[in-house]
Design a protein around this motif. Sequence first.
Motif, PDB file in Angstrom:
ATOM      1  N   HIS B 344       0.816  -1.225   0.000  1.00 29.75           N
ATOM      2  CA  HIS B 344       0.000   0.000   0.000  1.00 29.75           C
ATOM      3  C   HIS B 344       0.841   1.262   0.000  1.00 29.75           C
ATOM      4  CE1 HIS B 344      -2.857  -3.107   1.190  1.00 29.75           C
ATOM      5  NE2 HIS B 344      -3.811  -2.296   0.698  1.00 29.75           N
ATOM      6  N   LYS B 345       2.142   1.096  -0.205  1.00 25.78           N
ATOM      7  CA  LYS B 345       3.100   2.216  -0.281  1.00 25.78           C
ATOM      8  C   LYS B 345       3.023   3.138   0.939  1.00 25.78           C
ATOM      9  CE  LYS B 345       3.324   1.955  -5.212  1.00 25.78           C
ATOM     10  NZ  LYS B 345       2.818   2.426  -6.477  1.00 25.78           N
ATOM     11  N   LEU B 346       2.823   2.538   2.067  1.00 26.68           N
ATOM     12  CA  LEU B 346       2.774   3.326   3.319  1.00 26.68           C
ATOM     13  C   LEU B 346       4.179   3.386   3.931  1.00 26.68           C
ATOM     14  CD1 LEU B 346      -0.458   1.711   4.829  1.00 26.68           C
ATOM     15  CD2 LEU B 346      -0.291   3.980   3.802  1.00 26.68           C
ATOM     16  N   PHE B 347       5.119   4.026   3.167  1.00 26.87           N
ATOM     17  CA  PHE B 347       6.516   3.995   3.604  1.00 26.87           C
ATOM     18  C   PHE B 347       6.769   4.798   4.872  1.00 26.87           C
ATOM     19  CE2 PHE B 347       6.676   3.114  -1.006  1.00 26.87           C
ATOM     20  CZ  PHE B 347       7.150   1.816  -0.905  1.00 26.87           C
ATOM     21  N   THR B 348       6.039   5.946   4.978  1.00 23.00           N
ATOM     22  CA  THR B 348       6.231   6.762   6.194  1.00 23.00           C
ATOM     23  C   THR B 348       5.799   5.956   7.423  1.00 23.00           C
ATOM     24  OG1 THR B 348       5.422   8.535   4.783  1.00 23.00           O
ATOM     25  CG2 THR B 348       5.879   9.100   7.091  1.00 23.00           C
ATOM     26  N   LEU B 349       4.633   5.314   7.268  1.00 26.48           N
ATOM     27  CA  LEU B 349       4.126   4.478   8.372  1.00 26.48           C
ATOM     28  C   LEU B 349       5.103   3.342   8.673  1.00 26.48           C
ATOM     29  CD1 LEU B 349       1.640   3.877  10.264  1.00 26.48           C
ATOM     30  CD2 LEU B 349       0.901   2.272   8.499  1.00 26.48           C
ATOM     31  N   LEU B 350       5.649   2.791   7.564  1.00 28.37           N
ATOM     32  CA  LEU B 350       6.595   1.680   7.721  1.00 28.37           C
ATOM     33  C   LEU B 350       7.840   2.114   8.493  1.00 28.37           C
ATOM     34  CD1 LEU B 350       7.084  -1.292   6.858  1.00 28.37           C
ATOM     35  CD2 LEU B 350       8.334  -0.400   4.911  1.00 28.37           C
ATOM     36  N   PHE B 352       8.257   4.980  10.526  1.00 27.31           N
ATOM     37  CA  PHE B 352       7.984   5.368  11.926  1.00 27.31           C
ATOM     38  C   PHE B 352       7.447   4.202  12.759  1.00 27.31           C
ATOM     39  CE2 PHE B 352       8.164   9.574   9.979  1.00 27.31           C
ATOM     40  CZ  PHE B 352       9.005  10.220  10.884  1.00 27.31           C
ATOM     41  N   GLY B 353       6.503   3.460  12.138  1.00 31.70           N
ATOM     42  CA  GLY B 353       5.933   2.288  12.827  1.00 31.70           C
ATOM     43  C   GLY B 353       7.001   1.248  13.084  1.00 31.70           C
ATOM     44  N   GLY B 354       7.828   1.069  12.039  1.00 29.50           N
ATOM     45  CA  GLY B 354       8.916   0.091  12.161  1.00 29.50           C
ATOM     46  C   GLY B 354       9.860   0.455  13.282  1.00 29.50           C
ATOM     47  N   PHE B 355      10.103   1.760  13.458  1.00 27.74           N
ATOM     48  CA  PHE B 355      11.031   2.212  14.498  1.00 27.74           C
ATOM     49  C   PHE B 355      10.455   1.960  15.894  1.00 27.74           C
ATOM     50  CE2 PHE B 355      12.835   5.450  17.298  1.00 27.74           C
ATOM     51  CZ  PHE B 355      14.172   5.118  17.166  1.00 27.74           C
ATOM     52  N   PHE B 356       9.194   2.397  16.095  1.00 28.47           N
ATOM     53  CA  PHE B 356       8.616   2.264  17.441  1.00 28.47           C
ATOM     54  C   PHE B 356       8.130   0.841  17.746  1.00 28.47           C
ATOM     55  CE2 PHE B 356       8.188   6.865  16.667  1.00 28.47           C
ATOM     56  CZ  PHE B 356       8.929   7.312  17.743  1.00 28.47           C
ATOM     57  N   VAL B 357       7.331   0.305  16.814  1.00 24.02           N
ATOM     58  CA  VAL B 357       6.784  -1.050  17.058  1.00 24.02           C
ATOM     59  C   VAL B 357       7.879  -2.106  16.863  1.00 24.02           C
ATOM     60  CG1 VAL B 357       4.960  -2.694  16.414  1.00 24.02           C
ATOM     61  CG2 VAL B 357       4.522  -0.237  16.263  1.00 24.02           C
ATOM     62  N   GLY B 358       8.829  -1.785  15.953  1.00 21.95           N
ATOM     63  CA  GLY B 358       9.892  -2.749  15.642  1.00 21.95           C
ATOM     64  C   GLY B 358      10.717  -3.126  16.862  1.00 21.95           C
ATOM     65  N   ILE B 359      11.013  -2.135  17.725  1.00 23.04           N
ATOM     66  CA  ILE B 359      11.823  -2.428  18.922  1.00 23.04           C
ATOM     67  C   ILE B 359      11.078  -3.426  19.817  1.00 23.04           C
ATOM     68  CG2 ILE B 359      12.793  -1.412  21.038  1.00 23.04           C
ATOM     69  CD1 ILE B 359      13.203   1.159  19.356  1.00 23.04           C
ATOM     70  N   PHE B 360       9.794  -3.139  19.993  1.00 27.25           N
ATOM     71  CA  PHE B 360       8.958  -4.003  20.835  1.00 27.25           C
ATOM     72  C   PHE B 360       8.884  -5.416  20.238  1.00 27.25           C
ATOM     73  CE2 PHE B 360       4.567  -5.608  21.533  1.00 27.25           C
ATOM     74  CZ  PHE B 360       4.682  -5.854  22.886  1.00 27.25           C
TER      75      PHE B 360
END
Lengths: 125, 384
Positions: B344-350, B352-360
């Motif tokens: 869905h080309k949601l790169f910004t979400l990917l 920022f989301g990847g940074f915060f949710v990724g750690i968890f």
Amino acid sequence: MDNNNQFARLDNTKIIDIITKIPNLTDDDRHELSLRVASDDVEIRKGALEKITQSQIAQHDLMAIMGELTALNKQGMYVKSKQTIKTGSGTFEIEMKGGDTKLIIPVLVILGVVIIAALVIVFWK
Amino acid sequence: MGYSYNFKDLDFDFSDSRYLSHWDFMLSEFFNATKEVKKKFLDAYFNEYGAGPYNYMLRTYWYSWEYGNRTVSDTQSWRIYKIMETLLDDNGKHRLGMNEFMMSIKSTVKSFLENQKKLYSKVQNLKKTQDIIQAFNNELSKIQSLKLADVKPRILTEEEKEEALEISKYILEIKLQKAFDQIERDFNIFLPYMHKFKRGIFSADYSITLFNLKVDITNTGIDDVEIPKFKIKEIDANSRFKEYSDKYLAYELVSIHKEANKAVSNSFLNSNDIELFFAHYKELSNGESEVNMNSTFQGEGGILSLKAQLKPLKLLKTSIVISSIKLAIYFIVIITLVSLAINHKLFTLLIFGGFFVGIFALSLVSEEIKQLKSLTKEFKTYGQ
């Protein structure tokens, strides 16, 4: 356990014999020392009997606890228990965790499928 | 300022442990003196300190002392001490000798035991069960090279001092032999049980109370320990104080006997309780629950501490499967989310989301991997 055998270990004849053989004691000294040995013996035997009672209570408690835990396990219930029992010669601590786990795997699989399905529905266009 | 004493006859007290005070002894002799000695005392006081102090002492103290009062000032007690030293008759000297003789024995025994307490104040770990024999030999040589406690004797002869030392050693040797016999009996009861641990993780420590020694007896591979039995030389007291030393010895032997019997009664049920422990260990090792057993057993000379952990293989297998499923779910969820975001080309979400949710998510995954590794390791351990 043979309590008579254990009590036989608290023999006083040897010490009385030693006292009798010590040369420079008066009859009064010997009498006083024999009384002391007898009095110590009563005190020690009393303590030993208390321990035997304590141990029997502990044994009974332990049997009851184990019976209950086995019954719960058989019923397929998850059990977590910690028991400390004072025995005649120390303490006895048993910690148990466990029980039926057959349901956990299907629940986890279904949960995984539900999560994935939800994600696909939300993002699928 | 008055200094209050409560004097009693200083004949040796067989049940109490005190150090000899020559000062107290002289004051006791003074208060228990005959009329004849008291008269000599008054003459000596007058000659030594003069008429003024003599009259003051008479007015202030003497008559009340005669009526049984035992209050003395520091000055008066010093003067009594000095004068009575010179007035001791043969009986007084014998009493002093007896006190010196007995106190030498008591102080020697007591100071040795106190030094041992200090020496063994910290827990020491013994690597091998057999090291206990070395500890025993060390203790024995310490006793054999013992010196008599100095109670500043004035009456005792060298032979009497030698005899006092021999009696002290005799008492300590008996105590030592008894203590190690108790330890030996404990080992011989506890060690055979160590072969009964067949499954799971277990550890067994035996702590020797008297010497603060801790011995790991988990995997000794032996069934018994034999402590050497040394021959205790019989004491044949022949000094002029022999009736006192024999009496003291008799009381010490009765006291040692009481301690030994007490230790026996404390350990009375240890084999019974250990049997109980193993019966449940056996029963639980066939069950379906994770079990931690932690027990202590009082022996004659120390405490046995047993720890056993059991995990049923079935439970471990289930836990491994659960952990694997959880890990698989984490991976699927992560992969699905990432691929959906890319699709869905949601790169910004990917980002920022990847940074915060990724750690968890990473921490969850790494925890689960650790858990899986540990479970696999446990499966290998408990499966043996």
